[in-house]
Design a protein around this motif. Structure first.
Motif, mmCIF file in Angstrom:
data_model
loop_
_atom_site.group_PDB
_atom_site.id
_atom_site.type_symbol
_atom_site.label_atom_id
_atom_site.label_comp_id
_atom_site.label_asym_id
_atom_site.label_seq_id
_atom_site.Cartn_x
_atom_site.Cartn_y
_atom_site.Cartn_z
ATOM 1 N N ARG A 42 -30.405 -1.590 10.138
ATOM 2 C CA ARG A 42 -30.357 -0.972 8.823
ATOM 3 C C ARG A 42 -30.368 0.540 9.000
ATOM 4 O O ARG A 42 -30.726 1.055 10.048
ATOM 5 C CB ARG A 42 -31.504 -1.440 7.939
ATOM 6 N N ASN A 43 -29.993 1.251 7.950
ATOM 7 C CA ASN A 43 -29.870 2.701 7.990
ATOM 8 C C ASN A 43 -30.772 3.326 6.929
ATOM 9 O O ASN A 43 -30.634 3.016 5.746
ATOM 10 C CB ASN A 43 -28.401 3.092 7.741
ATOM 11 N N TYR A 44 -31.681 4.207 7.353
ATOM 12 C CA TYR A 44 -32.561 4.898 6.410
ATOM 13 C C TYR A 44 -31.747 5.916 5.617
ATOM 14 O O TYR A 44 -31.002 6.703 6.186
ATOM 15 C CB TYR A 44 -33.701 5.592 7.158
ATOM 16 N N THR A 47 -36.336 8.756 0.853
ATOM 17 C CA THR A 47 -37.539 8.270 0.193
ATOM 18 C C THR A 47 -37.628 8.934 -1.172
ATOM 19 O O THR A 47 -37.441 10.145 -1.276
ATOM 20 C CB THR A 47 -38.796 8.602 1.018
ATOM 21 N N ASP A 66 -38.921 3.728 0.010
ATOM 22 C CA ASP A 66 -37.932 3.989 1.052
ATOM 23 C C ASP A 66 -36.651 3.242 0.703
ATOM 24 O O ASP A 66 -36.682 2.066 0.337
ATOM 25 C CB ASP A 66 -38.438 3.528 2.421
ATOM 26 N N TRP A 68 -33.016 1.960 2.082
ATOM 27 C CA TRP A 68 -32.258 1.620 3.290
ATOM 28 C C TRP A 68 -30.920 1.025 2.868
ATOM 29 O O TRP A 68 -30.853 0.265 1.913
ATOM 30 C CB TRP A 68 -33.016 0.577 4.117
ATOM 31 N N ASN A 69 -29.856 1.360 3.575
ATOM 32 C CA ASN A 69 -28.574 0.720 3.304
ATOM 33 C C ASN A 69 -28.015 0.127 4.598
ATOM 34 O O ASN A 69 -28.640 0.234 5.652
ATOM 35 C CB ASN A 69 -27.579 1.679 2.631
ATOM 36 N N VAL A 71 -28.005 -2.839 5.512
ATOM 37 C CA VAL A 71 -28.958 -3.812 6.038
ATOM 38 C C VAL A 71 -28.177 -5.059 6.436
ATOM 39 O O VAL A 71 -27.599 -5.731 5.591
ATOM 40 C CB VAL A 71 -30.043 -4.143 4.991
ATOM 41 N N GLU A 84 -31.961 -2.157 0.667
ATOM 42 C CA GLU A 84 -33.354 -2.565 0.496
ATOM 43 C C GLU A 84 -34.170 -1.395 -0.018
ATOM 44 O O GLU A 84 -34.006 -0.268 0.438
ATOM 45 C CB GLU A 84 -33.961 -3.059 1.812
ATOM 46 N N GLN A 133 -40.911 -5.115 -2.300
ATOM 47 C CA GLN A 133 -39.628 -4.949 -1.627
ATOM 48 C C GLN A 133 -38.556 -5.646 -2.452
ATOM 49 O O GLN A 133 -38.712 -6.799 -2.838
ATOM 50 C CB GLN A 133 -39.688 -5.551 -0.222
#
Length: 173
Positions: A42-44, A47, A66, A68-69, A71, A84, A133
């Motif tokens: 996954r990629n941060y 935030t 946070d 994330w994409n 995922v 996420e 989440q």
């Protein structure tokens, strides 16, 4: 003795990686030749803050979400890629030592502005601190989302003195 410790280190590292799931893909790639690194799971993105009033007699609760994409293996078990959103807060300090348990009802309304697709994700949660989440499956494109948190105290029944907060964000899926 030296021979046993040289064997134990890699075996211990492999067992730790297998137990936590961290590095398992990287280990598999290295065994296959090591020429390419495994793509991230996954990629941060960023935030965002989504603070809320506290349903207990205590100060406002700082909540970080946070984003994330990309995922690849979303926690909901559906096929990726996905976005996420993972919210967390420190354990709030109330007037009493152990403030109590929170009941949360989180709703995420999302809109993929590239494709026009829309959706809603609802997440019920109960914990000693604010945490939840949500997984979005919007398809490829720019996605705007609005998070609505309804946070209540768990005092014999759920959702006592509910507090509502809203925040917004975006990410590319």
């Amino acid at each position: 003795m030296r021979h046993l410790s040289s064997i134990a280190r890699p075996v211990t590292a492999l067992a730790l990686a297998a137990a936590t799931g961290v590095g398992a893909l990287a280990l598999g790639t290295a065994a296959a030749g090591g020429a390419q690194a495994a793509p991230p799971l996954r990629n941060y993105v960023k935030t965002i803050r989504c603070d809320s009033a506290n349903p207990f007699p205590a100060p406002r609760v700082p909540i970080s979400v946070d984003v994330w994409n990309q995922v690849r293996f979303p926690s909901d078990g559906l096929p990726g890629p996905a976005i996420e959103l993972i919210a967390s807060s420190p354990r709030p300090r109330g007037l009493l030592p152990n403030t109590g348990i929170y009941t949360m009802s989180t709703t995420v309304n999302w809109h993929n502005v590239t494709t026009g697709k829309r959706g809603v994700v609802r997440v019920p949660t109960r914990a000693e601190r604010i945490t939840w989440q949500a997984v979005l499956h919007p398809g490829a494109g720019q996605v705007n989302f609005r998070i609505t948190q309804r946070i209540g105290a768990m005092v014999f029944v759920p959702m006592v003195n509910p507090q509502v907060s809203t925040c917004r964000g975006s990410a590319r899926a």
